[in-house]
Design a protein around this motif. Structure first.
Motif, PDB file in Angstrom:
ATOM      1  N   ALA A  26       0.894  -1.143   0.031  1.00 47.38           N
ATOM      2  CA  ALA A  26       0.094  -0.063   0.057  1.00 47.38           C
ATOM      3  C   ALA A  26       0.931   1.404  -0.271  1.00 47.38           C
ATOM      4  CB  ALA A  26      -0.755   0.135   1.218  1.00 47.38           C
ATOM      5  N   GLY A  27       2.144   1.105   0.432  1.00 45.15           N
ATOM      6  CA  GLY A  27       3.052   2.224   0.485  1.00 45.15           C
ATOM      7  C   GLY A  27       4.402   1.891   0.775  1.00 45.15           C
ATOM      8  N   MET A  47      -1.063  -6.213  -2.907  1.00 48.93           N
ATOM      9  CA  MET A  47      -1.688  -6.847  -2.000  1.00 48.93           C
ATOM     10  C   MET A  47      -1.215  -6.154  -0.522  1.00 48.93           C
ATOM     11  SD  MET A  47      -1.729  -9.021   0.930  1.00 48.93           S
ATOM     12  CE  MET A  47      -2.713 -10.645   1.551  1.00 48.93           C
ATOM     13  N   ASP A  50      -4.113  -3.030   4.300  1.00 47.86           N
ATOM     14  CA  ASP A  50      -4.993  -1.668   4.105  1.00 47.86           C
ATOM     15  C   ASP A  50      -5.389  -1.415   2.697  1.00 47.86           C
ATOM     16  OD1 ASP A  50      -5.892   0.992   4.190  1.00 47.86           O
ATOM     17  OD2 ASP A  50      -4.245   1.672   5.356  1.00 47.86           O
ATOM     18  N   GLY A  71      -6.389  -8.048   2.196  1.00 46.97           N
ATOM     19  CA  GLY A  71      -6.154  -9.384   2.811  1.00 46.97           C
ATOM     20  C   GLY A  71      -4.955  -9.324   3.848  1.00 46.97           C
ATOM     21  N   GLY A 101       5.310  -6.321   6.130  1.00 45.57           N
ATOM     22  CA  GLY A 101       6.160  -6.370   7.556  1.00 45.57           C
ATOM     23  C   GLY A 101       5.334  -5.204   8.632  1.00 45.57           C
ATOM     24  N   SER A 152      13.961  -9.055   3.707  1.00 45.95           N
ATOM     25  CA  SER A 152      14.546  -9.402   5.024  1.00 45.95           C
ATOM     26  C   SER A 152      14.928  -8.151   5.397  1.00 45.95           C
ATOM     27  CB  SER A 152      15.660 -10.395   4.885  1.00 45.95           C
ATOM     28  OG  SER A 152      16.466 -10.394   6.394  1.00 45.95           O
ATOM     29  N   SER A 153      15.928  -7.946   6.208  1.00 38.90           N
ATOM     30  CA  SER A 153      16.322  -6.635   6.852  1.00 38.90           C
ATOM     31  C   SER A 153      17.871  -6.775   7.027  1.00 38.90           C
ATOM     32  CB  SER A 153      15.513  -6.557   8.258  1.00 38.90           C
ATOM     33  OG  SER A 153      16.183  -5.560   9.079  1.00 38.90           O
ATOM     34  N   GLY A 197      18.557  -1.386   5.164  1.00 33.27           N
ATOM     35  CA  GLY A 197      18.898  -0.806   6.124  1.00 33.27           C
ATOM     36  C   GLY A 197      17.959   0.161   6.480  1.00 33.27           C
ATOM     37  N   PHE A 198      18.089   1.276   7.085  1.00 38.48           N
ATOM     38  CA  PHE A 198      17.209   2.120   7.824  1.00 38.48           C
ATOM     39  C   PHE A 198      16.674   2.942   6.469  1.00 38.48           C
ATOM     40  CE2 PHE A 198      20.070   1.225  11.381  1.00 38.48           C
ATOM     41  CZ  PHE A 198      19.112   0.817  12.132  1.00 38.48           C
ATOM     42  N   PHE A 203       7.393   3.108   8.183  1.00 40.70           N
ATOM     43  CA  PHE A 203       8.194   1.897   9.325  1.00 40.70           C
ATOM     44  C   PHE A 203       9.341   2.774  10.133  1.00 40.70           C
ATOM     45  CE2 PHE A 203      10.587  -1.810   9.956  1.00 40.70           C
ATOM     46  CZ  PHE A 203       9.775  -2.855   9.922  1.00 40.70           C
TER      47      PHE A 203
HETATM   48  N1  LIG Z   1      11.802   1.068   6.480  1.00 45.65           N
HETATM   49  C1  LIG Z   1      12.848   0.251   7.142  1.00 45.65           C
HETATM   50  O1  LIG Z   1      13.966   0.968   7.630  1.00 45.65           O
HETATM   51  C2  LIG Z   1      13.152  -1.162   6.681  1.00 45.65           C
HETATM   52  C3  LIG Z   1      14.510  -1.769   7.119  1.00 45.65           C
HETATM   53  C4  LIG Z   1      14.531  -3.180   7.002  1.00 45.65           C
HETATM   54  C5  LIG Z   1      13.287  -4.077   6.397  1.00 45.65           C
HETATM   55  N2  LIG Z   1      12.603  -3.099   6.442  1.00 45.65           N
HETATM   56  C6  LIG Z   1      11.223  -4.462   5.884  1.00 45.65           C
HETATM   57  O2  LIG Z   1      10.576  -3.872   4.706  1.00 45.65           O
HETATM   58  C7  LIG Z   1       9.180  -4.286   4.249  1.00 45.65           C
HETATM   59  C8  LIG Z   1       8.484  -2.994   4.130  1.00 45.65           C
HETATM   60  O3  LIG Z   1       8.478  -2.105   5.204  1.00 45.65           O
HETATM   61  P1  LIG Z   1       8.106  -0.524   5.115  1.00 45.65           P
HETATM   62  O4  LIG Z   1       9.345   0.284   5.573  1.00 45.65           O
HETATM   63  O5  LIG Z   1       7.862  -0.224   3.724  1.00 45.65           O
HETATM   64  O6  LIG Z   1       6.813  -0.419   6.054  1.00 45.65           O
HETATM   65  P2  LIG Z   1       5.403  -0.039   5.763  1.00 45.65           P
HETATM   66  O7  LIG Z   1       4.754   0.199   7.150  1.00 45.65           O
HETATM   67  O8  LIG Z   1       5.548   1.482   5.037  1.00 45.65           O
HETATM   68  O9  LIG Z   1       4.728  -1.067   4.903  1.00 45.65           O
HETATM   69  C9  LIG Z   1       4.587  -2.230   5.343  1.00 45.65           C
HETATM   70  C10 LIG Z   1       3.117  -2.687   4.674  1.00 45.65           C
HETATM   71  O10 LIG Z   1       2.736  -3.868   5.019  1.00 45.65           O
HETATM   72  C11 LIG Z   1       1.361  -4.081   5.334  1.00 45.65           C
HETATM   73  N3  LIG Z   1       1.151  -5.038   6.368  1.00 45.65           N
HETATM   74  C12 LIG Z   1       1.618  -5.188   7.540  1.00 45.65           C
HETATM   75  N4  LIG Z   1       1.042  -6.439   8.096  1.00 45.65           N
HETATM   76  C13 LIG Z   1       0.493  -6.981   7.081  1.00 45.65           C
HETATM   77  C14 LIG Z   1      -0.673  -8.118   7.178  1.00 45.65           C
HETATM   78  N5  LIG Z   1      -0.941  -8.877   8.283  1.00 45.65           N
HETATM   79  N6  LIG Z   1      -1.213  -8.569   5.988  1.00 45.65           N
HETATM   80  C15 LIG Z   1      -0.998  -7.666   4.697  1.00 45.65           C
HETATM   81  N7  LIG Z   1      -0.209  -6.440   4.830  1.00 45.65           N
HETATM   82  C16 LIG Z   1       0.383  -6.213   6.071  1.00 45.65           C
HETATM   83  C17 LIG Z   1       1.243  -2.574   6.056  1.00 45.65           C
HETATM   84  O11 LIG Z   1      -0.201  -2.291   5.757  1.00 45.65           O
HETATM   85  C18 LIG Z   1       2.121  -1.609   4.972  1.00 45.65           C
HETATM   86  O12 LIG Z   1       1.480  -1.294   3.882  1.00 45.65           O
HETATM   87  C19 LIG Z   1       9.178  -4.939   5.726  1.00 45.65           C
HETATM   88  O13 LIG Z   1       8.989  -6.127   5.622  1.00 45.65           O
HETATM   89  C20 LIG Z   1      10.205  -4.434   6.908  1.00 45.65           C
HETATM   90  O14 LIG Z   1      10.389  -5.571   7.677  1.00 45.65           O
HETATM   91  C21 LIG Z   1      11.976  -2.163   6.444  1.00 45.65           C
END
Ligand SMILES: NC(=O)c1ccc[n+]([C@@H]2O[C@H](COP(=O)([O-])OP(=O)(O)OC[C@H]3O[C@@H](n4cnc5c(N)ncnc54)[C@H](O)[C@@H]3O)[C@@H](O)[C@H]2O)c1
Length: 264
Positions: A26-27, A47, A50, A71, A101, A152-153, A197-198, A203
Motif C-alpha cells: 500500500a505504500g 496486496m 489496508d 487481505g 512487515g 528481509s532486513s 537498512g534504515f 516504518f
Molecule cells: N523501513 C525500514 O527501515 C526497513 C528496514 C529493513 C526492512 N524493512 C522491511 O521492509 C518491509 C516493508 O516495510 P516498510 O518500511 O515499507 O513499512 P510500511 O509500514 O510502510 O509497509 C508495510 C506494509 O505492510 C502491510 N502489512 C503489515 N502487516 C500486514 C498483514 N498482516 N497483511 C497484509 N499487509 C500487511 C502494511 O499495511 C504496510 O502497507 C517490511 O518487511 C520491513 O520489515 C524495512
C-alpha cells in the motif's frame, strides 16, 4: 560522495509479459517495488491489509497493468485468495515479492509477550513460507521460470538488542531464502533476499513513535542518510530480471554501508 536514487540497472520493457505479486504494497518499500516492476513492464498484483490505501496509492501513481487485493498475510485463506486473484487477472504468476512487515522491535526479552512474538513470526516468516510454497507449486506445475524476492532486513546480518521477534523472523527468512534457492534453482526458480537498512518509510518513523531513539543510529550510517524505498526497489528489479540470471540464494544488503561498519 554517494548519489541519491536515480539511475536504473534494468532496461525498459525487461519484465513485459510477466506477472508479479507484491505483499504489503500500500505504500513504503512494497509500493516502490510494485511501481518499479510495473514501470519495467510487469503486471502487478498489489496486496495489503489496508486495501483502501493500496487502491488510492495505485490509482494515483500507476496508469495500467495493476490490480489491488486486500487481505491479511497471517491468514492462509487470504493468501490463497490473493494468489487466485493474481492468476485470474494475469493468467500466471512469475514473480513473488514477500514484503509485508510490521514494526515491533526494541522490546526487552523479559517483557516480550508470546502472542506478539508469534505475530512477528506469522507476518514475516510463516506468510512467506505459505506464499512461496504456492508459488513453487504453480511454477513447477507449468514447468516455467520464476523469481522470489524476500524482503528481509539488515538486522538479519547485524542483530539488535531487545529485538528477538523481529530480528529472528528476518534472519529465518534469510535462511529460508537459501534453502528454497538450493531446492529450486535447478528447476527454473531463483530465490533471493534483500536486506534493507534504515529506509525512509512510515516504518522508520514508527520506530521512534514506539519509543526507540534512533537519532544516534541514523548518524552512524556511513552514507549519513536514510535509504529511499526506490533504492530498495532498484535492487529487487535487478534480482527478478534476466540481468541476474546466475544469482540465487543471495542476501543483498542495501544499507548505505551500515553492515560494513562496526566502528563508532
Ligand atoms: N523501513 C525500514 O527501515 C526497513 C528496514 C529493513 C526492512 N524493512 C522491511 O521492509 C518491509 C516493508 O516495510 P516498510 O518500511 O515499507 O513499512 P510500511 O509500514 O510502510 O509497509 C508495510 C506494509 O505492510 C502491510 N502489512 C503489515 N502487516 C500486514 C498483514 N498482516 N497483511 C497484509 N499487509 C500487511 C502494511 O499495511 C504496510 O502497507 C517490511 O518487511 C520491513 O520489515 C524495512
Amino acid at each position: 560522495m554517494s548519489g541519491a536514487a536515480g539511475a536504473s540497472t534494468v532496461p525498459q520493457g525487461a519484465l513485459a509479459g510477466r506477472s508479479a505479486i507484491v505483499t504489503g504494497a500500500a505504500g513504503g518499500i512494497g509500493f516502490a517495488i510494485a511501481e518499479k516492476l510495473n514501470e519495467l513492464g510487469a503486471d502487478v498484483t498489489i496486496m495489503d491489509r489496508d486495501v483502501e490505501r493500496a487502491r488510492a496509492t495505485a490509482e494515483a501513481r500507476l496508469a495500467s497493468g495493476y490490480t489491488v487485493v486486500g487481505g491479511d498475510v497471517r491468514r492462509e485463506e487470504d493468501l490463497k485468495a490473493m494468489f487466485d486473484h493474481a492468476v485470474g487477472a494475469w493468467g500466471k504468476v512469475d514473480i513473488l515479492v514477500n514484503n509485508a512487515g510490521i514494526m515491533e522491535f526494541v522490546i526487552p526479552t523479559v517483557d516480550q509477550e508470546l502472542a506478539k512474538w508469534q505475530r512477528l513470526m506469522d507476518v514475516h516468516l510463516r506468510a512467506a513460507f505459505i506464499t512461496s510454497q504456492m508459488f513453487g507449486r504453480h511454477v513447477l506445475e507449468r514447468q516455467g521460470n520464476g523469481n522470489i524476492v524476500n524482503v528481509s532486513s539488515i538486522t538479519a546480518l547485524r542483530p539488535m538488542r531487545s529485538s528477538n521477534g523481529y530480528v529472528v523472523a528476518k534472519a529465518a527468512l534469510a535462511a529460508m531464502t537459501q534453502t528454497m534457492a538450493a531446492e529450486w534453482s535447478g528447476q527454473g526458480i531463483r530465490v533471493n533476499a534483500v536486506a534493507p537498512g534504515f529506509t525512509r518509510t512510515h516504518f522508520a518513523g514508527s520506530a521512534n513513535e514506539a519509543g526507540a531513539d534512533f537519532s544516534d543510529v541514523f548518524g552512524r550510517i556511513p552514507m549519513k542518510r536514510l535509504g529511499q524505498p526506490r533504492e530498495i526497489a532498484e535492487v529487487v528489479a535487478f534480482l527478478v530480471s534476466d540481468a541476474a540470471s546466475y544469482v540465487s540464494g543471495a542476501l543483498i544488503p542495501i544499507d548505505g554501508g551500515w553492515a560494513a561498519n562496526s566502528g563508532p
